[in-house]
Scaffold this active site. Structure first.
Site, PDB file in Angstrom:
ATOM      1  N   GLY A  71       0.811  -1.217   0.000  1.00 48.45           N
ATOM      2  CA  GLY A  71       0.000   0.000   0.000  1.00 48.45           C
ATOM      3  C   GLY A  71       0.845   1.269   0.000  1.00 48.45           C
ATOM      4  O   GLY A  71       0.529   2.241  -0.685  1.00 48.45           O
ATOM      5  N   THR A  72       1.919   1.256   0.769  1.00 51.46           N
ATOM      6  CA  THR A  72       2.752   2.463   0.854  1.00 51.46           C
ATOM      7  C   THR A  72       3.333   2.816  -0.514  1.00 51.46           C
ATOM      8  O   THR A  72       3.296   3.970  -0.945  1.00 51.46           O
ATOM      9  CB  THR A  72       3.894   2.240   1.874  1.00 51.46           C
ATOM     10  OG1 THR A  72       3.294   1.932   3.135  1.00 51.46           O
ATOM     11  CG2 THR A  72       4.769   3.460   2.010  1.00 51.46           C
ATOM     12  N   HIS A 197      -1.442  -7.566   2.292  1.00 53.30           N
ATOM     13  CA  HIS A 197      -1.513  -8.134   3.648  1.00 53.30           C
ATOM     14  C   HIS A 197      -2.705  -7.651   4.462  1.00 53.30           C
ATOM     15  O   HIS A 197      -2.858  -8.049   5.612  1.00 53.30           O
ATOM     16  CB  HIS A 197      -0.197  -7.916   4.404  1.00 53.30           C
ATOM     17  CG  HIS A 197       0.060  -6.524   4.892  1.00 53.30           C
ATOM     18  ND1 HIS A 197       0.016  -6.198   6.229  1.00 53.30           N
ATOM     19  CD2 HIS A 197       0.363  -5.389   4.245  1.00 53.30           C
ATOM     20  CE1 HIS A 197       0.312  -4.905   6.368  1.00 53.30           C
ATOM     21  NE2 HIS A 197       0.514  -4.396   5.169  1.00 53.30           N
ATOM     22  N   THR A 233      12.347  -7.230 -11.054  1.00 50.88           N
ATOM     23  CA  THR A 233      11.862  -8.604 -11.242  1.00 50.88           C
ATOM     24  C   THR A 233      10.636  -8.839 -10.378  1.00 50.88           C
ATOM     25  O   THR A 233      10.634  -8.531  -9.191  1.00 50.88           O
ATOM     26  CB  THR A 233      12.981  -9.607 -10.876  1.00 50.88           C
ATOM     27  OG1 THR A 233      14.089  -9.352 -11.723  1.00 50.88           O
ATOM     28  CG2 THR A 233      12.519 -11.044 -11.042  1.00 50.88           C
ATOM     29  N   CYS A 322       1.008   1.151  12.597  1.00 52.61           N
ATOM     30  CA  CYS A 322       2.208   1.737  12.013  1.00 52.61           C
ATOM     31  C   CYS A 322       2.756   2.838  12.913  1.00 52.61           C
ATOM     32  O   CYS A 322       3.876   3.262  12.762  1.00 52.61           O
ATOM     33  CB  CYS A 322       1.909   2.285  10.623  1.00 52.61           C
ATOM     34  SG  CYS A 322       0.873   1.199   9.649  1.00 52.61           S
TER      35      CYS A 322
END
Ligand code: PLP
Length: 389
Positions: A71-72, A197, A233, A322
Site C-alpha cells: 500500500g505504501t 496483507h 523482477t 504503524c
C-alpha cells in the site's frame, strides 16, 4: 486457550488457499517472468493470471493493474507519479501516513498541498472539497475506508467534483479492498491503491490501479517490467498470492460475507458497551466497513488496555499499528475533534474473515473486565466515581 486476533486492519494471515496457490512458485515452478524459457513462461502466465484476478476484484482492465510492494508504494507511486512542482494536491487530515507523509514531502518539492478536515464521525465532506479546489489542482487523494475507524468516504461524489474541476482522483483503498465491493468505473477514480496483507495475501505485495488514460511517471528506473511503470523482477509467488486473495475476496463479497461480519462486529460492540459505562464508538454515525470498531473507554490509557488484553490473549490495537511506539494521540481521532484524553483512551478492534462467534463472546467478557481493572487504578476514574457517589 487459543489467542484471539482482533487486529486485522494491521495485517491478516494468509488464507490456506492463498498459501497453496503460492507454494509451487518458490520451488518446482520457480522462474523469472522475463525469461523466454519454459520456467520463465510459466512465471509470466502466473503473473498474467493474477493480474486478471486483481482486475476482477477492482472492475478494471488487467493492463491497468500495476503490481507493487504494498500500500505504501502504491500510494507514493500515485502521488509522485502525477504531480509536478507548481501543481496543487488536495488530500485529507485522516489519511494513512503513506499518503500524509508523501504529501508533506511533495510540499517540500514545490507542490502546494491542502489537507481537508472531516466531520466528527470521520467523514470528508464534498462541500469541503469544492471549497478547496483551484485551477491548479492536479490531484485529489481521499481514502475509501479509514484504517482506524473504518469510516467509508464518499469517493464517488468526491471524484465527480474533482473531475468537474479538471483534477485526477486517487483513492487509498487499502482498508476497503476485500471488505467492500469495489468498481473503479462506478467510483470514478483514476488511481486506486491496494495492499496484499490487509486482504489475506502476503506482506510486501500490493497493486495500483492506473486508468489507461493516466500518464504515470515511474518512481524507479530499470527494466520494462509492469509496462515500464514499476521496474524490477516480479515477486511471482507474492503476486500469485495477491491474485488468489482477490479471487477469494470476490466470492466472499458475493456470498454475503460483509453482512455476516458486520453482525459479529455489532454483537461485539453491543456486548462490550452494554457492560461498560463512559464508553462509546468513535465514528458511530458513519457508514463503516464491516470489520472495524474503534471504541473509547474514558479514564483508561489505550496502551495499558492493549497490553492488559494482550496478556489475557486478545490482540487489539491503540491508534494505528504503524504508529505504535509514537507518543502522539491518533491524528485521525484528533481530526474528528476528540479530546487528546479521549483519543488516548481509544482502541481499535478489527475482525477478520476468520473471526468466530466464540471469539467475539470471549472478547465481550475480556474487555469490560480489563477496563474495570484499569479504572480501579486510575485517579481520574476515582474522582468521577466519588462525584457520582
Ligand atoms: N493505507 C492504509 C489506509 C493503511 O491502513 C495502510 C497500512 O496500514 C497502508 C496504506 C500501508 O500499506 P502497506 O502496509 O501495505 O505499506
Amino acid at each position: 486457550m487459543r489467542r484471539i486476533y482482533m487486529d486485522a486492519n494491521a495485517t491478516t494471515p494468509l488464507l490456506p488457499e492463498v498459501l497453496e496457490a503460492m507454494r509451487p512458485f518458490w520451488m518446482e515452478e520457480f522462474g523469472n517472468a522475463s525469461s523466454i524459457h519454459q520456467q520463465g513462461q510459466g512465471a509470466r502466465a502466473a503473473v498474467d493470471r493474477a493480474r486478471v484476478q486483481v482486475a476482477g476484484l477492482l472492475g478494471c482492465r488487467a493492463a491497468e493493474v500495476v503490481f507493487t510492494s504494498g500500500g505504501t508504494e502504491s500510494d507514493n507511486m500515485a502521488l509522485f507519479g502525477v504531480l509536478h512542482p507548481g501543481d496543487h494536491l488536495i488530500t485529507t487530515s485522516i489519511e494513512h501516513h503513506a499518503v500524509l507523509h508523501a504529501a508533506e514531502e511533495l510540499a517540500e518539492r514545490g507542490i502546494e498541498v491542502t489537507f481537508l478536515p472531516c466531520t466528527p464521525d470521520g467523514v470528508v465532506e464534498v462541500a469541503a472539497l469544492k471549497e478547496a479546489l483551484r485551477p491548479r489542482t492536479r490531484l485529489v487523494s481521499v481514502m475509501l475506508a479509514n484504517n482506524e475507524t473504518g469510516a467509508i468516504q464518499p469517493v464517488h461524489e468526491l471524484a465527480a467534483v474533482a473531475h468537474a474541476a479538471g483534477a485526477l482522483f486517487h483513492t487509498d483503498a487499502v482498508q476497503a479492498a476485500g471488505k467492500l465491493e469495489i468498481d473503479v468505473a462506478k467510483l470514478g477514480c483514476d488511481l486506486l491503491s491496494v495492499s496484499g496483507h490487509k486482504m489475506y495475501a502476503p506482506q510486501g505485495t500490493g497493486a495500483l490501479f492506473v486508468r489507461r488514460s493516466v500518464r504515470l511517471r515511474p518512481m524507479f528506473f530499470g527494466g520494462l517490467h509492469e509496462r515500464g511503470r514499476r521496474p524490477g523482477t516480479e515477486n511471482v509467488a507474492g503476486i500469485v498470492g495477491l491474485g488468489k486473495a482477490a479471487e477469494s475476496a470476490q466470492s466472499w463479497l458475493a456470498g454475503g460475507g460483509p453482512a455476516e461480519l458486520a453482525a459479529l462486529r455489532d454483537r461485539l460492540e453491543q456486548g462490550i458497551l452494554g457492560a461498560v459505562e463512559e464508553a462509546g464508538i468513535n465514528g458511530a454515525a458513519a457508514a463503516r466497513v464491516a470489520n472495524t470498531s474503534n471504541l473509547f473507554f474514558d479514564h483508561v490509557e489505550a496502551e495499558a488496555l492493549v497490553i492488559a488484553l494482550d496478556l489475557k490473549g486478545l490482540a487489539v490495537s491503540g491508534g494505528s499499528a504503524c504508529q505504535s511506539g509514537a507518543t502522539e494521540p491518533s491524528h485521525v481521532l484528533t481530526a474528528m475533534g476528540l479530546s487528546e484524553a479521549r483519543a488516548r483512551a481509544s482502541v481499535r478492534l478489527s475482525l477478520s474473515r476468520l473471526t468466530t462467534e466464540d471469539e467475539v463472546e470471549r472478547a465481550i467478557a475480556m474487555v469490560p473486565a480489563a477496563v474495570g481493572r484499569l479504572r480501579e487504578l486510575s485517579p481520574s476514574w476515582a474522582k468521577t466515581a466519588a462525584t457520582v457517589a
